[in-house]
Write a protein that holds these residues in place. Structure first.
Motif, short mmCIF file in Angstrom:
data_model
loop_
_atom_site.label_atom_id
_atom_site.label_comp_id
_atom_site.label_asym_id
_atom_site.label_seq_id
_atom_site.Cartn_x
_atom_site.Cartn_y
_atom_site.Cartn_z
N PHE A 70 39.05 32.38 38.50
CA PHE A 70 37.66 32.69 38.81
C PHE A 70 37.23 33.97 38.07
CE2 PHE A 70 39.84 30.97 42.60
CZ PHE A 70 39.26 29.71 42.61
N PHE A 74 42.37 36.77 41.67
CA PHE A 74 42.83 36.38 43.00
C PHE A 74 43.45 37.56 43.74
CE2 PHE A 74 44.64 33.65 46.23
CZ PHE A 74 43.77 32.58 46.24
N PHE A 77 41.08 38.88 46.33
CA PHE A 77 41.09 38.14 47.60
C PHE A 77 42.26 38.59 48.48
CE2 PHE A 77 39.39 34.73 44.59
CZ PHE A 77 38.09 35.21 44.71
N LEU A 231 31.30 36.06 46.43
CA LEU A 231 32.61 35.71 45.89
C LEU A 231 33.57 36.88 45.97
CD1 LEU A 231 34.51 33.79 44.35
CD2 LEU A 231 33.50 34.63 42.22
N GLU A 232 33.11 38.08 45.62
CA GLU A 232 34.01 39.24 45.60
C GLU A 232 34.42 39.67 47.01
OE1 GLU A 232 29.71 40.65 45.26
OE2 GLU A 232 31.02 39.14 44.31
N TYR A 234 35.30 37.35 49.40
CA TYR A 234 36.08 36.28 50.01
C TYR A 234 37.50 36.74 50.31
CZ TYR A 234 32.63 32.60 49.16
OH TYR A 234 31.52 31.81 49.18
N ALA A 239 38.99 31.62 49.59
CA ALA A 239 39.09 31.50 48.13
C ALA A 239 39.86 30.25 47.73
CB ALA A 239 39.77 32.74 47.56
N LEU A 242 37.85 27.23 46.72
CA LEU A 242 37.08 27.28 45.47
C LEU A 242 37.73 26.46 44.36
CD1 LEU A 242 36.12 31.06 45.40
CD2 LEU A 242 34.76 29.14 46.24
#
Length: 288
Positions: A70, A74, A77, A231-232, A234, A239, A242
């Motif tokens: 992404f 990761f 997350f 998104l940042e 999550y 995540a 996704l």
């Protein structure tokens, strides 16, 4: 004079049978985990065609692909999940301990009724409570704000986890009240008794609360999906979804690779505090 022959006992097959049963149970329990680890190093085509445990072609690139799949790494997350889980541990530990002390040691009007109401909340499923919680936090402007984790953390600092309150109440009821009387003779009030008597002796219950709070929060998906929108922000469970896009195409290999990594913190946390967890459960009054 000859001695009569002593009849030898034939070895019983029960220990062998028990071992076989235990091995079979362990194999059934661990099969999904082993399959997930094996799938994490399979290629996309082999995941569809090979349902075995071991890959025919080792594909370690799933881990690097999943880590940078992404726009946000990761690792972000993982950092979000760690922060939310640790703050939840602190919030549950402090608030539930104070609430349990009030129910177990202090006397106030309608104490029995409020304790029954608190126990009654255990019967309510989480999906029933999430809608009014969302409306409340949305009205207060806390959903999608500068600190998006407040809706997840505020309830933990208000002793909303009735299970942990009940666990600590049961534990405190086992602490002799003579210790409270001795502290009162020395001039300690309710706060002094809590600090110098109850708090040091409640370590097993606190450890149990911390372990379960960390594991449940790390694996929580529904509440984090509802309250987190960027998104940042999550966490790991959110995540992982996704990897499946709107066209139902999925990067299964990287998804399983990140799933394996997401299990490591919970596994290491449990292994590190396993002895304290068993001790806390055995001394917290939860008996059959």
């Amino acid at each position: 004079m000859t001695r009569a022959p002593v009849a030898r006992r034939r070895p019983s097959g029960r220990p062998v049978l028990r071992l076989v049963i235990l091995v079979a149970i362990v194999a059934v329990v661990l099969y999904p985990l082993i399959w997930m680890v094996g799938t994490s190093v399979k290629s996309q085509e082999e995941i569809v065609n090979n349902i075995g445990l071991l890959p025919e072609r080792f594909t370690p690139g799933n881990y690097t692909a999943g880590w940078s799949n992404f726009d946000v790494s990761f690792g972000r997350f993982f950092l979000n999940s760690t922060m939310v889980s640790l703050l939840t541990v602190v919030g549950n530990g402090l608030s539930c301990l104070l609430a349990a002390y009030a129910f177990a040691r202090l006397r106030f009007r309608l104490r029995g009724m409020w304790f029954a109401v608190m126990i009654g909340t255990l019967l309510l499923p989480q999906h029933v409570l999430i809608v009014p919680q969302y409306i409340l936090f949305r009205t207060l402007g806390l959903v999608g704000g500068e600190w998006p984790y407040l809706p997840l953390l505020i309830p933990q600092f208000l002793a909303t986890e009735a299970f942990f309150v009940f666990l600590m109440v049961q534990f405190m009821r086992g602490i002799p009240r003579e210790l409270d009387e001795a502290a009162r003779i020395d001039g300690a009030g309710p706060y002094g008794i809590f600090r110098h008597v109850i708090l040091p002796l409640s370590r097993p219950a606190l450890v149990t609360t911390a372990i379960f709070s960390f594991i449940w929060t790390w694996n929580d998906f529904f509440r984090q999906l509802v309250f987190l929108s960027q998104l940042e922000d999550y966490t790991v469970p959110v995540a992982l979804t996704l990897f499946i896009d709107s066209t139902s195409q999925s990067a299964v290999g990287p998804m399983f690779a990140m799933s394996v990594l997401s299990l490591l913190p919970v596994f290491l946390f449990f292994v590190a505090f396993q002895r304290m967890l068993v001790e806390g459960i055995n001394t917290s009054g939860i008996k059959g």
